[in-house]
Design an enzyme around this catalytic site. Structure first.
Site: not given
Length: 385
Positions: A90, A152
């Site tokens: 991400d 994350e």
């Protein structure tokens, strides 16, 4: 480099870059699970082609899937606890950045793109490192697990348990977050805490009955000064009130106010001290209530003997190509490496490409770092035992 290595296939910077660009071309904001899963699909296919054993855990709470890729017994010499490689797919950048402020482009030594530095370059380097070993006909000394995380950048709320479970079954953790300031890796990080404070007062007409009101914003302003005052650079503590909301109208004494606070601390002792301090805050003014919620969401990652030994192995590898590897004394940013290090697993972080501009509209990696960083990762996978 040793004589025996001179005839091996070389790591090609252009080949590494082409693979990184493929990953970066698929935009993947943390909160857009469908977009993140497009990258997961791509990475899953690449590791499937290498013959690894795959497990994909469906995402929840709107986040993408967790992807785990394990080498098979035929790919390594050893059994038992091996190497855990951590990377996240991400980014912080919204969809469309690739067409606006962060078009993929090269300017001299710099290559720009959303998430290219933090941290798609590092994730791809780890994949390339294993593929490079395989095409040289080599095996790793230990089994290797690659764990790709979908969220994350927002604290790994759905992945933390899986990361910690995986870490307990491994001897080392290699985290492919971006490199720092030239030939540097990360051997310690501050712990990260998040706290929310809510003040409730009493609303009243700001002009007619101002004296009947109890301003939640006034109370919160005092609390903010108290919180910001806990920042202590000498002790490594920072408190940042990053979000605030309150009030219902300019002519109304505000009945409610809420803030969100970011806390960074270098040690578990300070984490416990500051958590206790936050959770025991009390109102300063009269006739208002204060509610505090929160906790440490990433424990401190402190350099210990195991991490020092792992770093020394990495330094020896870097010297094979005539370069000196250094470490960042203590970085304020958190990563999934905080979770593994807190469990006592020797963890080496910041193994990805060097560059700058994490989370910024000028995010970039340096082309010149691709071969050294890929070499380091390849040799770590090959030699750790």
């Amino acid at each position: 480099m040793a004589e025996a290595r001179k005839n091996e296939p070389k790591i090609e910077a252009d080949e590494v870059l082409a693979g990184i660009v493929e990953w970066v071309s698929i935009e993947s904001p943390s909160h857009d699970g469908k977009s993140v899963n497009k990258v997961v699909d791509h990475v899953e296919g690449q590791f499937r082609d290498l013959g690894l054993k795959l497990e994909r855990v469906p995402g929840r709470d709107g986040f993408g899937d967790i992807l785990e890729c394990k080498t098979t017994p035929e790919m390594s010499h050893g059994e038992g606890k091996g190497i855990l490689v951590l990377a996240h797919l991400d980014t912080v950048h919204p969809i469309g950045m690739i067409e606006r402020d962060l078009k993929i482009r090269r300017e001299g030594d710099s290559i720009f793109g959303p998430g290219i530095y933090d941290m798609k370059a590092g994730g791809y380097i780890a994949y390339y490192a294993l593929r490079h070993l395989m095409r040289m006909g080599k095996k790793t000394k230990l089994p290797v697990t690659f764990l790709f995380i979908p969220e994350e950048e927002v604290g790994s709320p759905t992945s933390r348990t899986r990361i910690e479970e995986a870490a307990r079954g491994h001897k080392y953790a290699l985290v492919m977050e971006p490199g720092r300031d030239g030939d540097r890796v990360v051997t310690s990080r501050k712990g990260v805490g998040r706290f929310t404070l809510t003040v409730k007062g009493t609303a009243s007409h700001a002009g007619v009955r101002h004296q009947d009101g109890r301003s939640a914003i006034h109370e919160m302003a005092k609390q903010i000064m108290r919180i910001e005052g806990k920042t202590d650079y000498a002790r490594g503590i920072t408190c940042n009130v990053g979000l605030i909301q309150g009030g219902s109208g300019v002519n109304v004494v505000p009945a409610e106010c809420k803030i969100e606070v970011d806390l960074r601390v270098p040690s578990q002792q300070l984490a416990e001290e500051m958590t206790h301090w936050f959770l025991n805050l009390e109102p300063i003014g009269q006739d208002v209530t204060l509610k505090v919620e929160g906790e440490m969401n990433r424990p401190p990652y402190q350099k210990d003997a195991g991490i020092s030994a792992l770093f020394e192995k990495a330094q020896a590898i870097y010297r094979e190509i005539g370069k000196e590897l250094l470490d960042v004394p203590l970085t304020g940013g958190g990563s999934d490496g905080n979770f593994t290090a807190a469990l006592g697993i020797p963890t080496l972080d910041g193994l990805g490409a060097d560059g700058k501009g994490a989370h910024a509209a000028f995010e970039q990696i340096y082309y010149s770092s691709l071969v050294p960083r890929t070499y380091l990762c390849t040799r770590l996978l090959e030699t750790l035992e």
